[in-house]
Design a protein around this motif. Structure first.
Motif, PDB file in Angstrom:
ATOM      1  N   SER A  70       0.845  -1.197   0.000  1.00 11.01           N
ATOM      2  CA  SER A  70       0.000   0.000   0.000  1.00 11.01           C
ATOM      3  C   SER A  70       0.879   1.245   0.000  1.00 11.01           C
ATOM      4  CB  SER A  70      -0.905  -0.005   1.230  1.00 11.01           C
ATOM      5  OG  SER A  70      -0.145   0.229   2.394  1.00 11.01           O
ATOM      6  N   GLU A  72       0.658   3.753   1.870  1.00 12.43           N
ATOM      7  CA  GLU A  72       0.980   4.124   3.252  1.00 12.43           C
ATOM      8  C   GLU A  72       2.246   3.424   3.735  1.00 12.43           C
ATOM      9  OE1 GLU A  72      -2.133   2.895   2.404  1.00 12.43           O
ATOM     10  OE2 GLU A  72      -3.138   4.841   2.328  1.00 12.43           O
ATOM     11  N   MET A  76       5.641   5.241   4.788  1.00 13.30           N
ATOM     12  CA  MET A  76       6.175   5.006   6.126  1.00 13.30           C
ATOM     13  C   MET A  76       7.619   4.514   6.060  1.00 13.30           C
ATOM     14  SD  MET A  76       4.808   2.530   9.250  1.00 13.30           S
ATOM     15  CE  MET A  76       3.263   2.380   8.442  1.00 13.30           C
TER      16      MET A  76
END
Length: 193
Positions: A70, A72, A76
């Motif tokens: 993903s 995200e 991150m």
């Protein structure tokens, strides 16, 4: 009787004392390495911004190692990579400034508003504990990155990274304990006064 102040060592003793300046090129080299880390940070930040602005996560080098992750997770891991570069850069600063101050020459920043708090009481033992703590922080970031992408990492690799991280923690605790023992010794208390 002559005053001890201003007396310079003679002969071989002076040569031994002056040899500390041989470390100067090493610290200058670390300053160059600091510049390399600044460049690395800017490149990684550029890749992250490209990926976020365009929505195309393939701009991120992190995405290359992760299949079907993903956005995200990619962001991150990219941010953790930036944090890693900053922490290594902080480690370099501690080694450059603390090492130079401890082993080569005083920097004489008395009263300078930007003087780091820790520099006023730096010695070889304090520097070792600070470096060990910084290495634990860097290792923690790497371990967190590994756990985030656990489905793409072998169990053996995760186990060994954890064991190595724990070895860093145990070493830092040992160094801090030794520093505490030395700072409470009678010889150290006499030297402090």
């Amino acid at each position: 009787m002559s005053s001890v102040t201003g007396v310079r060592p003679k002969g071989f003793g002076y040569l031994m004392f002056a040899s500390r300046w041989l470390q100067l090129p090493l610290y200058l080299g670390l300053i160059v390495a600091q510049g390399v880390y600044v460049w690395q940070f800017l490149v990684e930040l550029w890749h992250l911004l490209q990926a976020v602005v365009t929505g195309d996560m393939t701009h991120s080098p992190v995405a290359e190692s992760l299949v079907n992750s993903s956005p995200e997770i990619v962001v991150m891991l990219s941010v953790l990579g930036l944090i890693d570069v900053v922490m290594i850069s902080n480690l370099l600063i501690m080694v450059i400034v603390g090492g130079y101050e401890t082993f080569v020459s005083r920097i004489n920043l008395d009263g300078h508003p930007d003087e780091p708090e820790w520099l006023s009481h730096v010695n070889a033992n304090v520097l070792k504990v600070k470096l060990a703590t910084a290495i634990i922080g860097i290792s923690s970031v790497h371990l967190l990155q590994t756990f985030i992408k656990a489905e793409h990492v072998s169990n053996d690799k995760m186990m060994w990274q954890t064991i190595i991280h724990l070895a860093f923690v145990v070493s830092a605790i040992g160094l801090a304990w030794i520093d505490r023992l030395l700072s409470s010794s009678p010889a150290e208390r006499v030297r402090a006064h």
